[in-house]
Design an enzyme around this catalytic site. Structure first.
Site, PDB file in Angstrom:
ATOM      1  N   GLU A  87       3.101  59.761  91.037  1.00  0.00           N
ATOM      2  CA  GLU A  87       1.851  60.414  91.467  1.00  0.00           C
ATOM      3  C   GLU A  87       1.514  60.132  92.935  1.00  0.00           C
ATOM      4  OE1 GLU A  87      -1.307  59.560  88.705  1.00  0.00           O
ATOM      5  OE2 GLU A  87      -0.381  60.764  87.114  1.00  0.00           O
ATOM      6  N   GLU A 107       4.300  62.682  81.999  1.00  0.00           N
ATOM      7  CA  GLU A 107       3.016  62.183  81.495  1.00  0.00           C
ATOM      8  C   GLU A 107       2.262  63.368  80.899  1.00  0.00           C
ATOM      9  OE1 GLU A 107       0.489  59.612  83.795  1.00  0.00           O
ATOM     10  OE2 GLU A 107       2.178  58.706  84.862  1.00  0.00           O
TER      11      GLU A 107
END
Length: 504
Positions: free
Chosen positions: A173, A292
């Site tokens: 991320e 995710e």
């Protein structure tokens, strides 16, 4: 009651199913590892301190590949802290989750647990506070057979043979301002490219995942993927997607259209990746690692963050321990259908996470473990979805969505293998039941029968499995039958079903 028709045609193949689509995610976060998978004093603990009751449930869940050790945690992690004698490992402050990391569990111990649950390791490297050199050190330690200082150290730590890790994530991320070492797309893309090239020099057999956007609502979504892939296209195999969903303002109907959001997310990333390929005149196809995904009530965590002061850094606090309802589980099942519908490009996916932390499995220290409602659609899909994924055209009514307009009330996908076929269905309507009639004639359906029929449905959408009532929600038998090459399935409002077809 809404009549719905569908067709199960083996010629509508999407792709063979990559088993990595049934992956999971374990992060050093909350009680996921400590007091979750690892509790030496528990009555079921094995010789390594791992809870056998948790191992049994993870095996039942059917998780293929497990991403580790983060997540946000990895961007501040020094992997060397987790190897060598346990009593010599340093304690560190984890800035991502405001906790103290003891490093009692590291690479070697986690591999022991993976061996027990029968899953493969997928490693993430720290490109937040570290870089190419440290990623190379970890790769050499994990995968190399040639005698070096790192491999000799690995052998001395009890693992003379390589870990042979196939999939590697190039950070986590990195588009997010919350991430340690957050960079813009150009800076991350250049770093990821340099690191990927170096890692491939050491081990050309590995598969690499570049960081995509941490959500499709990010202001840089789309431009991030394009720019990162312009730098890394020749160096990586996958780009990641992350998505979490929750019911907002009590609007269950809107929540039930979350699968539509995931489908549009995947389509946008695929289009961007293929645009970069077209610019380069390349036939290469970048795949998606949806590493995710889950239902996560993020606003609860945002409120919880404020509970610890600047001098409070607890060990394994209770964090992100969402309790999942029947409604959450139906949405979750629809997300699994969506992943299978995109099996041609989604070749890896990681349910975030596995134990205690936004998880299908919960534990109590010294006490029981239990299945949350989301456990059931994952375990059934992982077991029954074999062979190849097949599109299932559905003619159905619609449900309203403020974001997407009218959305199909019934969503479906099928898988076909040598022993039969499995149909996965969801009814997204909060008010209307559906009778689904599926034409099986393209299968040459003579002799086909319903072998298994599973339904997830509760009249009380808020029903959940808790420590006080661990078996409140479960799977019941679906009303499904085959007559004259037609499968009929009854779907109550807000329900998910898995129907296995085989020889009568």
């Amino acid at each position: 009651m809404t009549d719905t028709t569908a067709r199960l045609d083996p010629y509508l193949e999407i792709a063979p199913i990559d088993r990595r689509i049934f992956g999971g995610f374990v992060e050093h976060l909350g009680r996921h590892i400590y007091d979750g998978i690892f509790e030496p004093g528990h009555p079921t603990a094995d010789e390594n301190g791992f809870r056998q009751d948790v191992i049994d449930l993870v095996r039942e869940l059917g998780v293929s590949t497990i991403r580790y050790p983060g997540g946000n945690f990895v961007s501040g992690y020094r992997w060397e802290d987790g190897i060598g004698p346990v009593d010599e490992r340093p304690r560190r402050l984890d800035l991502a989750w405001h906790a103290t990391e003891t490093n009692r569990i590291g690479l070697h111990e986690f591999q022991q647990w993976l061996d027990a649950v029968g899953s493969d390791l997928m490693l993430a490297v720290n490109l937040g506070t570290r870089g190419t050199a440290e990623a190379l050190d970890l790769l050499e330690y994990a995968n190399t057979i040639v005698p070096t200082a790192w491999t000799e150290r690995r052998a001395a730590n009890g693992h003379p043979e390589p870990f042979a890790v196939k999939m590697w994530c190039l950070g986590n991320e990195m588009d997010g301002p919350w991430q340690l070492g957050h960079r813009n797309a150009e800076d991350y893309g250049k770093l990821a490219s340099r690191t990927a090239k170096a890692m491939r020099q050491l081990d050309p057999s590995i598969e690499l995942v570049a960081c995509g956007s941490s959500g499709r609502t990010m202001p840089t979504f789309g431009s991030w993927e394009r720019e990162v892939l312009q730098h890394t296209f020749d160096d990586v195999d996958f780009i990641s997607c992350h998505a979490y969903y929750q019911e907002r303002d009590g609007d269950a109907q809107e929540f039930l259209t979350s699968g539509e959001d995931m489908a549009r997310f995947i389509a946008s990333v695929v289009a961007t990746a293929d645009h970069v390929a077209a610019e380069r005149g390349s036939d290469k196809r970048i795949m998606i690692s949806f590493d995710e995904w889950n239902v996560w009530y993020l606003d609860r965590w945002e409120a919880q963050q404020k509970q610890y002061g600047a001098d409070e850094w607890p060990i394994a606090p209770r964090q992100l321990e969402d309790s999942y309802s029947a409604l959450d589980a139906v949405v979750f099942g629809d997300l699994m259908i969506t992943l299978l519908q995109h099996a041609d490009r989604v070749r890896s996916a990681s349910l975030a996470q596995l134990v205690n932390v936004i998880a299908p499995i919960m534990t109590e220290p010294g006490g029981p473990t239990w299945r949350q409602t989301t456990f059931f659609p994952f375990s059934l899909t992982s077991r029954l979805a074999q062979g190849r994924a097949v599109r299932v055209p559905v003619t159905a009514g619609t449900v309203p969505s403020a974001r997407f307009g009218d959305v199909a009330a019934v969503n479906a996908v099928a898988t076909i293998d040598n022993d039969g076929a499995t149909l996965f269905l969801v009814n997204r309507s909060v008010s209307d039941a559906a009778t689904v009639r599926v034409d099986l004639s393209p299968l040459g359906a003579a002799g086909l029968a319903v072998v298994e029929a599973h339904l997830l449905h509760e009249d009380d959408l808020a029903a959940a499995n808790t420590l006080e009532d661990t078996d409140r929600v479960g799977i019941r038998r679906a009303d499904a039958r085959v007559t004259d090459a037609e499968l009929t399935v009854a779907l109550p409002p807000v329900s998910w079903a898995a129907i296995r077809l085989g020889s009568a």
